[in-house]
Each structure stands twice: as C-alpha cells, then as structure tokens.
Design an enzyme around this catalytic site. Structure first.
Site, mmCIF file in Angstrom:
data_model
loop_
_atom_site.group_PDB
_atom_site.id
_atom_site.type_symbol
_atom_site.label_atom_id
_atom_site.label_comp_id
_atom_site.label_asym_id
_atom_site.label_seq_id
_atom_site.Cartn_x
_atom_site.Cartn_y
_atom_site.Cartn_z
ATOM 1 N N HIS A 173 0.825 -1.210 0.000
ATOM 2 C CA HIS A 173 0.000 0.000 0.000
ATOM 3 C C HIS A 173 0.864 1.267 0.000
ATOM 4 O O HIS A 173 2.052 1.231 0.348
ATOM 5 C CB HIS A 173 -0.911 0.011 1.225
ATOM 6 C CG HIS A 173 -0.153 0.023 2.531
ATOM 7 N ND1 HIS A 173 0.404 1.167 3.069
ATOM 8 C CD2 HIS A 173 0.149 -0.982 3.381
ATOM 9 C CE1 HIS A 173 0.999 0.887 4.205
ATOM 10 N NE2 HIS A 173 0.881 -0.418 4.418
ATOM 11 N N GLU A 228 -2.050 -7.095 7.622
ATOM 12 C CA GLU A 228 -0.744 -6.946 8.261
ATOM 13 C C GLU A 228 -0.717 -7.651 9.615
ATOM 14 O O GLU A 228 -1.757 -8.019 10.180
ATOM 15 C CB GLU A 228 -0.416 -5.459 8.422
ATOM 16 C CG GLU A 228 0.936 -5.141 9.060
ATOM 17 C CD GLU A 228 2.124 -5.721 8.301
ATOM 18 O OE1 GLU A 228 2.318 -6.954 8.361
ATOM 19 O OE2 GLU A 228 2.881 -4.949 7.675
#
Length: 410
Positions: A216, A290
């Site tokens: 990202h 994550e």
C-alpha cells in the site's frame, strides 16, 4: 502399559539448497531419557527436504524400538507439521514423496501425533543436524550407538515374548530393513535436487499463476517508521500520489485478471485506485492483512525499544515471539500461506494483483525463495512498491521482481 516416545527432528541446509543434514532423537516421554540420537549428511538438498529426512529417520527409529508405542513428533518446521496433519497441501513433488515415506515410517494407524514447537525448544535435534555437517565421524558414531540401543530393545522384547519369530524383534527389524531398502536412499533425493534445482521450473507445468504483490501507499505512520499493524490509518497525501502512479503503471502494463486486497483501509484505498485504472473490482481477503503488533501499534521502533526492551530483543531474535497482545511472524506465515493457497485455487493460471503489507509480502517472497524465517528481517520493502512471484502447479515458485519503485521516480 503402552510406552510413549517423543521424536524430535530437524534439518539443516547451508545454502538452501546446499550442503545439508538431518538430526533426530527418540526420547522416553515418561522419563525424558534420550534413547536414540541420529545424524546424517545428505549432500546438497533444501532445508525442507532435510527436515523431512530427519522426521523419517526419527519415526523409523521409534518403530524399531517399539512398534506398539505411541509417538509425539515435535518439530519447529511448520511446513512439515502442517503438511503431516493435513492442514497444508503438499505441492512440491520431492516433498510429496518424502511425506508419503513419513506416513509409513511408523505404520500403525493413529499412533503418531504432531506438535509444532518454537526453534528454541528444538535445540537438541538442531545440534545433531549441525553435528552431521561439522563432524561426520561423530555423526556416524551416533548412528552406531543408536543401532546398539535398538538391538538391546529388540533383545529385551524377544526375551519377554519368548523368542518367537513371528512377533519378535527379528521380524520387526526385518520389516524395518525391508522398508528401508525400498525407500531409504540417502543420496536419491540429493541427486534429484541436484538434477532439478529448486529455482528451475519443471517442464510441461502449464502457465503459472502470477502474483503482483503491491504494498500500500504511505500513511502518516510510514515516514515516522512507526509500527502499523491492524490499526487503520488512511493514506497520506504522499501515499495518494504514490498509488495514482502505480495505478497508471499497472494500467499501462495490462494483463491483470483480478485484484485481491487486505481489508485494512490503506490497502483498500490502494487497491481501489488500481481497480479504477484497470476496470476491475476488488476482492477482500483478510488473510493478507498486516501483522497484529498488539501494544506496539502506532509506536516508533525507538519507543518500543525503550518501553519494552526485553520483549523487543526477544521479538528480534525469533519469528516465534509475538509483541505483547499481538501475533508472531510465524503465526502470520500460517495465515498468509493459507490465504495464498486458497487464492491459487480460485485464480489458477491467472495474473492477480495482491495489495497487502510489508510482512505478508515478505512472507510470500521468503516462501518462494525457500529462505529461512529470519530472512524477513533482511528485506526492505518500500511503500507502493511492486514485487512479482510466479507459482507453478507443482508447488514451485519463482521471485521475478522485488521492491520495484520505478513508477515513483518518473
């Protein structure tokens, strides 16, 4: 009374593939006494092959000691444990053959159970594996001692059973020797590994599944090097510019069939920018989120080192250690690889953009390379960077690109 054995096994490979060995031991679960220690060099093979060879050797030794025993296998290889319990598929043909041998090494149904242990709890098997690499004569002596112990157990069993041939130790040893002759080829796997190195795809496997791994864009935490796990910051202004640049690059590249994203906001924003440019929808997969950094989330590395010094040192020393209230990198590995395997089934032989985070992307790359868990600490992955892994139907994978940020410099 049924005896219970503990089998501890490990493999070592200096190069992966490289000079390799295994170590294994059998201990009495009731007393803790180590009954048998085994260590053997294997030539040039991968670490996964070496770990399976240790497992097979340990199970065969346990069976030779007492075929009526119960066995608990303890290994720090999540690959071997998860595959032997059926939680992970066995994709690689070399490993598939070894897994089949392991299932028959102690052939009594239901007698063997598997437990994953952290590396620190598997030091004895690890030491034996390294002994085989460093001192072949000492390893050979261990094997001789093991054979003597097995012979002593056989004699005691024959004495208890009156020396009968049908159920006595000679029959058991003959069966073990026959099985060994059929499947125990110490150099066969090494030769096969040398003939077909792990980095060379086998022929006629068809088109691979290509994973475009996109981290990202930057968030307000990125520049400050703060832990950013399941906390959900939006992209910063810099991050928005980055994802616009990578979206334009992906549109120019073309050929993307599907987009899969972590559910966290920063990845969804990144994935949506790519989806708008490519005319695709975004599929959310929580397996690619994550690491949960627990109490450390939002803190800088310096702050964590100051406030949790002992926990921080332990975390840096082992991928099995979790931050307070969080999850370990080993736990993340299990989650991410399961998500990858499911993705490969859904999107076989397609090109998939996977929008994720630092740890999941490095985990996929580490697994493709067959690198040890500690390699996670040795990779730098920039915001909005692209990496590429291709996955073949036999379980082989190749890293094609890593941490490419050319689109951010144009």
């Amino acid at each position: 009374m049924v005896r219970t054995f503990i089998v501890e096994a490990d493999g070592a490979s200096r190069g992966n593939p490289g000079p390799a060995s295994y170590g294994a031991l059998v201990a009495d679960a009731a007393t803790g006494e180590v009954l048998v220690e085994l260590a053997e060099g294997l030539g040039v093979v991968t670490n996964n092959v070496a770990e399976y060879r240790g497992l097979i050797a340990g199970l065969r030794a346990a069976y030779a000691l007492d075929p009526e025993a119960e066995v608990e296998v303890r290994m720090d290889s999540k690959l071997a444990v998860q595959q032997m319990t059926g939680e992970w598929q066995v994709r690689h043909p070399d490993i598939r053959a070894l897994a089949a041998q392991a299932r028959t090494a102690f052939p009594r149904a239901g007698a063997v159970r598997y437990t994953w242990v952290p590396r620190a709890e598997n030091k004895r098997a690890d030491a034996l594996a390294n002994l085989a690499l460093d001192d072949a004569a000492a390893a050979k002596a261990k094997v001789a001692e093991a054979e003597a112990m097995i012979a002593a157990f056989r004699a005691a069993r024959e004495a208890r059973e009156g020396g009968g041939a049908s159920g006595g130790g000679n029959g058991i040893m003959a069966a073990a020797d026959a099985e060994s002759a059929a499947v125990e080829e110490p150099t066969a796997i090494a030769k096969e590994a040398q003939q077909q190195p792990s980095w060379t795809p086998a022929p006629d496997m068809g088109p691979p599944t290509t994973l475009l791994l996109l981290r990202h864009g930057a968030t307000p935490l990125t520049a400050e090097r703060r832990f950013s796990g399941v906390g959900d910051p939006e992209l910063s202004d810099t991050g928005l510019l980055q994802v616009d640049a990578v979206a334009r690059r992906l549109a120019a590249r073309g050929g993307v069939d599907a987009i899969v994203s972590s559910p966290l906001q920063r990845t969804v924003q990144t994935a949506q920018a790519a989806a708008d440019a490519l005319g695709l929808s975004v599929e959310i997969d929580p397996g690619f989120r994550e690491t949960d950094f627990g109490l450390w989330d939002g803190h800088s590395f310096a702050e964590v080192r100051e406030r949790w010094p002992a926990e921080h040192r332990a975390w840096l020393a082992s991928t099995a250690v979790a931050p307070p209230g969080g999850e370990s990198f080993d736990d993340v590995t299990v989650r991410v690889l399961a998500a990858r395997d499911a993705l490969l089934e859904r999107h076989a032989r397609r090109t998939v953009l996977v929008v994720s985070h630092v740890t999941p992307i490095k985990t996929l790359i580490r697994d493709a390379l067959g690198a040890p868990p500690e390699s996670l600490y040795a990779m730098e992955l920039s915001a909005a960077s692209l990496s590429v892994v291709t996955c073949y139907s036999d379980g082989r994978a190749l890293m094609r690109l890593f941490n490419d940020t050319a689109h951010l410099t144009g």
